[in-house]
Write a protein that holds these residues in place. Structure first.
Motif, PDB file in Angstrom:
ATOM      1  N   SER A 166       0.801  -1.232   0.000  1.00  0.00           N
ATOM      2  CA  SER A 166       0.000   0.000   0.000  1.00  0.00           C
ATOM      3  C   SER A 166       0.831   1.278   0.000  1.00  0.00           C
ATOM      4  CB  SER A 166      -0.940   0.003   1.204  1.00  0.00           C
ATOM      5  OG  SER A 166      -0.217  -0.083   2.419  1.00  0.00           O
ATOM      6  N   GLY A 167       2.034   1.238   0.542  1.00  0.00           N
ATOM      7  CA  GLY A 167       2.850   2.447   0.617  1.00  0.00           C
ATOM      8  C   GLY A 167       3.194   3.049  -0.720  1.00  0.00           C
ATOM      9  N   TYR A 168       3.189   2.248  -1.784  1.00  0.00           N
ATOM     10  CA  TYR A 168       3.533   2.785  -3.096  1.00  0.00           C
ATOM     11  C   TYR A 168       2.531   3.830  -3.580  1.00  0.00           C
ATOM     12  CZ  TYR A 168       7.506  -0.252  -4.009  1.00  0.00           C
ATOM     13  OH  TYR A 168       8.741  -0.845  -3.955  1.00  0.00           O
ATOM     14  N   ALA A 169       1.306   3.734  -3.114  1.00  0.00           N
ATOM     15  CA  ALA A 169       0.296   4.704  -3.529  1.00  0.00           C
ATOM     16  C   ALA A 169       0.609   6.105  -3.010  1.00  0.00           C
ATOM     17  CB  ALA A 169      -1.081   4.260  -3.046  1.00  0.00           C
ATOM     18  N   GLU A 170       1.471   6.211  -2.009  1.00  0.00           N
ATOM     19  CA  GLU A 170       1.820   7.504  -1.420  1.00  0.00           C
ATOM     20  C   GLU A 170       3.035   8.143  -2.086  1.00  0.00           C
ATOM     21  OE1 GLU A 170       2.577   6.974   2.724  1.00  0.00           O
ATOM     22  OE2 GLU A 170       0.983   5.476   2.978  1.00  0.00           O
ATOM     23  N   LEU A 171       3.750   7.392  -2.890  1.00  0.00           N
ATOM     24  CA  LEU A 171       5.061   7.824  -3.353  1.00  0.00           C
ATOM     25  C   LEU A 171       5.034   8.429  -4.749  1.00  0.00           C
ATOM     26  CD1 LEU A 171       7.132   4.767  -2.118  1.00  0.00           C
ATOM     27  CD2 LEU A 171       7.207   7.080  -1.164  1.00  0.00           C
ATOM     28  N   SER A 172       6.002   9.293  -5.004  1.00  0.00           N
ATOM     29  CA  SER A 172       6.214   9.840  -6.342  1.00  0.00           C
ATOM     30  C   SER A 172       7.303   9.036  -7.047  1.00  0.00           C
ATOM     31  CB  SER A 172       6.646  11.306  -6.248  1.00  0.00           C
ATOM     32  OG  SER A 172       7.943  11.402  -5.672  1.00  0.00           O
ATOM     33  N   THR A 173       7.405   9.212  -8.362  1.00  0.00           N
ATOM     34  CA  THR A 173       8.487   8.545  -9.080  1.00  0.00           C
ATOM     35  C   THR A 173       9.850   9.048  -8.613  1.00  0.00           C
ATOM     36  OG1 THR A 173       8.360  10.162 -10.890  1.00  0.00           O
ATOM     37  CG2 THR A 173       7.099   8.117 -11.137  1.00  0.00           C
ATOM     38  N   ALA A 174       9.940  10.313  -8.233  1.00  0.00           N
ATOM     39  CA  ALA A 174      11.217  10.853  -7.760  1.00  0.00           C
ATOM     40  C   ALA A 174      11.665  10.152  -6.489  1.00  0.00           C
ATOM     41  CB  ALA A 174      11.092  12.358  -7.533  1.00  0.00           C
ATOM     42  N   GLU A 175      10.731   9.928  -5.585  1.00  0.00           N
ATOM     43  CA  GLU A 175      11.074   9.259  -4.323  1.00  0.00           C
ATOM     44  C   GLU A 175      11.504   7.816  -4.560  1.00  0.00           C
ATOM     45  OE1 GLU A 175       8.048  11.883  -1.510  1.00  0.00           O
ATOM     46  OE2 GLU A 175       7.311  10.136  -2.610  1.00  0.00           O
ATOM     47  N   VAL A 176      10.819   7.137  -5.459  1.00  0.00           N
ATOM     48  CA  VAL A 176      11.198   5.758  -5.766  1.00  0.00           C
ATOM     49  C   VAL A 176      12.526   5.720  -6.513  1.00  0.00           C
ATOM     50  CG1 VAL A 176      10.540   3.687  -7.037  1.00  0.00           C
ATOM     51  CG2 VAL A 176       8.825   4.936  -5.722  1.00  0.00           C
ATOM     52  N   SER A 177      12.733   6.657  -7.431  1.00  0.00           N
ATOM     53  CA  SER A 177      13.998   6.725  -8.162  1.00  0.00           C
ATOM     54  C   SER A 177      15.174   6.905  -7.215  1.00  0.00           C
ATOM     55  CB  SER A 177      13.948   7.857  -9.185  1.00  0.00           C
ATOM     56  OG  SER A 177      15.177   7.974  -9.874  1.00  0.00           O
TER      57      SER A 177
END
Length: 228
Positions: A18-29
């Protein structure tokens, strides 16, 4: 040439943490960088107003058309709701592998979006159906009789990023990132921790601290550094 049959047990519909729904591509990158993982798909962007995309990969690889051309889009009937269609057309920009009919069908089937290593057409349909569609650009010429489906649910490429069936794809106004399924929990934990650290920097500056002090206090310069 007939397309390779889909592999059994592809987890395209497995729930995403579920945490992925909170994240931006920049944060994951940033998290991918710190772990030394490739995943930021260069040159791929939303074709209409920025749309958010999140789902597991259902992969399709194209090849130049054979003497007797095969199918281009019939795979869509097998894509599970919630999956992201990932189309690898080798980065070709001279013919499209996605258009308005596929957009409407995918939208009505509850497919989460489409990412193309190549180009699409009928971009207005993506806006009409609020369908997340990411590609290397737009071009109107059909891929019919020029390319054909060569493999379904095998490994594909988004430029220099490999995508395996079941990997997580996240897209927003900054582009698309790919998270390997085998590392998704590790990437998520690090991305959330990085996001919290960056928010702490902002909060410190709002409370009167200088940006230099805030960055030092919260370890800003090591947030994306590999092996730290």
């Amino acid at each position: 040439m007939q397309p390779t049959a889909p592999a059994a047990g592809i987890p395209a519909s497995r729930p995403i943490p579920s945490g992925y729904a909170e994240l931006s591509t920049a944060e994951v990158s940033d998290a991918l960088d710190r772990l030394g993982l490739p995943g930021s798909a260069l040159g791929i962007a939303s074709v209409s107003a920025a749309q958010r995309l999140l789902g597991r990969a259902y992969t399709v690889r194209y090849a130049p058309a054979d003497v007797q051309p095969g199918t281009v889009g019939d795979y869509i009937d097998d894509v599970p709701a919630g999956a992201v269609v990932v189309l690898d057309n080798g980065g070709r920009t001279d013919c499209t592998v996605w258009g308005g009919i596929l957009t409407e069908v995918a939208s009505r089937r509850g497919i989460a979006g489409t990412v193309i290593n190549g180009v699409c057409r009928d971009a207005d349909a993506a806006a009409q159906f609020s369908y997340p569609l990411f590609s290397r650009g737009r071009f109107m010429r059909t891929g019919k009789d020029r390319v054909q489906v060569d493999e379904v649910n095998g490994d594909v490429s988004l430029g220099d990023v490999r995508v395996r069936p079941g990997d997580i794809l996240l897209g927003d106004g900054d582009g698309v990132v790919v998270v390997p399924q085998a590392r998704e929990d590790e990437v998520l934990a690090l991305a959330l921790r990085t996001r919290d650290a960056e928010q702490a920097i902002v909060d410190s500056v709002r409370a009167g601290m200088s940006l230099t002090q805030a960055r030092q206090a919260h370890g800003y310069h090591t947030l994306q550094r590999r092996g730290r």
